[in-house]
Design an enzyme around this catalytic site. Sequence first.
Site, PDB file in Angstrom:
ATOM      1  N   HIS A   1       0.811  -1.216   0.000  1.00  0.00           N
ATOM      2  CA  HIS A   1       0.000   0.000   0.000  1.00  0.00           C
ATOM      3  C   HIS A   1       0.846   1.269   0.000  1.00  0.00           C
ATOM      4  O   HIS A   1       0.341   2.349   0.308  1.00  0.00           O
ATOM      5  CB  HIS A   1      -0.942  -0.008   1.209  1.00  0.00           C
ATOM      6  CG  HIS A   1      -2.000  -1.054   1.119  1.00  0.00           C
ATOM      7  ND1 HIS A   1      -3.175  -0.878   0.430  1.00  0.00           N
ATOM      8  CD2 HIS A   1      -2.030  -2.327   1.598  1.00  0.00           C
ATOM      9  CE1 HIS A   1      -3.906  -1.975   0.500  1.00  0.00           C
ATOM     10  NE2 HIS A   1      -3.241  -2.870   1.201  1.00  0.00           N
TER      11      HIS A   1
ATOM     12  N   LYS B   1      -1.958  -1.681  -7.209  1.00  0.00           N
ATOM     13  CA  LYS B   1      -2.469  -0.526  -6.480  1.00  0.00           C
ATOM     14  C   LYS B   1      -1.850   0.751  -7.044  1.00  0.00           C
ATOM     15  O   LYS B   1      -2.392   1.332  -7.962  1.00  0.00           O
ATOM     16  CB  LYS B   1      -2.235  -0.718  -4.986  1.00  0.00           C
ATOM     17  CG  LYS B   1      -3.047  -1.907  -4.443  1.00  0.00           C
ATOM     18  CD  LYS B   1      -2.856  -2.151  -2.985  1.00  0.00           C
ATOM     19  CE  LYS B   1      -3.820  -3.198  -2.460  1.00  0.00           C
ATOM     20  NZ  LYS B   1      -3.658  -4.540  -3.071  1.00  0.00           N
TER      21      LYS B   1
END
Length: 401
Positions: free
Chosen positions: A214, A245
């Site tokens: 992340h 992501k």
Amino acid sequence: MDYEGFFKTRLGALRAEGRYRVFADLERKAGSFPQALDHQSGKDITVWCSNDYIGMGQHPAVRAAMHEAIDRAGAGAGGTRNISGTTHYHVQLEQELASLHEKPAALVFTSGYVANEAALATLASQMPGCIVYSDALNHASMIEGIRHGRAEKHIFKHNDTADLARLLAQADPARPKLVVFESVYSMDGDIAPIGELCDIAHRYGAMTYLDEVHAVGLYGAKGAGVAERDGVVDKVDIIQGTLAKGFGLIGGYVAGSTGMVDFIRSHAPGFIFTSSLPPAICAGAVASIRYVKSARDLRERHQERAALLKRRLREANLPVMPSASHIVPVFVGNAQLCKEASDALMERHSIYVQPINYPTVPHGGERLRLTPTPQHSDADIEKLVAALTDVWARLPIRRVA
């Protein structure tokens, strides 16, 4: 056994608890993200929960690279990497990832989940007498990898350097050890003290394994993650990341020493026995990484959007939870209410935010997880805050996180 009856009963229990997951039938609009078409209602909606954190999944350079790769190499890779599935696109991608993280080598997997599960299971099972030390809030993929490794394991308190040191001090100095943690924790948005954890691990002869899923693309001068931002890349032995992501595609990877990467390549069933990523995905990932490396303005805009959203939520007296990152969790605390809030946002305001319920978060920790992107405008933010205020007024949800 009545198999269908069993399935029906268990699914009924999920529905009663408000934890039954319903997939929205959405069509993202390239060039107009975060706008999407909801095929169920036929309405245009705004997405507020995408992990395509900076919108690279729609970037023209990424799309062009993928089109070119399909035209040149076709659709699929042709098999597992060991048989016929290694293409020049895979080689280029692994070189690009190694360079990004300032490591000698990298290895690409079909997803970040598979990368964690395969790498951790292999390391834990193959190093004789290995002891694994895992942060209490590590992702399910890390937990599964450690579990499948069948090594002795210890859970240290979340981001607690003293607890890690206490546990390491109790172990036989001669045994191999692996300390496993994340940089950005995706549900609470807090950030690990990477340098301190690495220093403690190395003091006791342990390897460090950092999940930057992340954070890659979003932090650091080149977008290599929090370890780069904090100047501690050299302290991390193994970096695991994703292409799904910050880079906007799909796939996972590990980066580290040549020997470590070759060891996992040669022993991990999750790598050896699965078909490889299509060449077009690899080509798009290379284009995305190269663009993101120089896109400091995109990262700055991303952080500014997150900071503005947090401030506006606080000003509206909505229960935004503390977060040191781009993750913006809004506390609900009840599974049924969380789903009702999500449904109301979609039906009344054309805003898509999926409820986050158990087992992703503990019972009582249910929340809406907002992920602002550089593409969300001031008007989008104001509309979201007004919509949440309306939903909170209609439902019996506390305003205290």
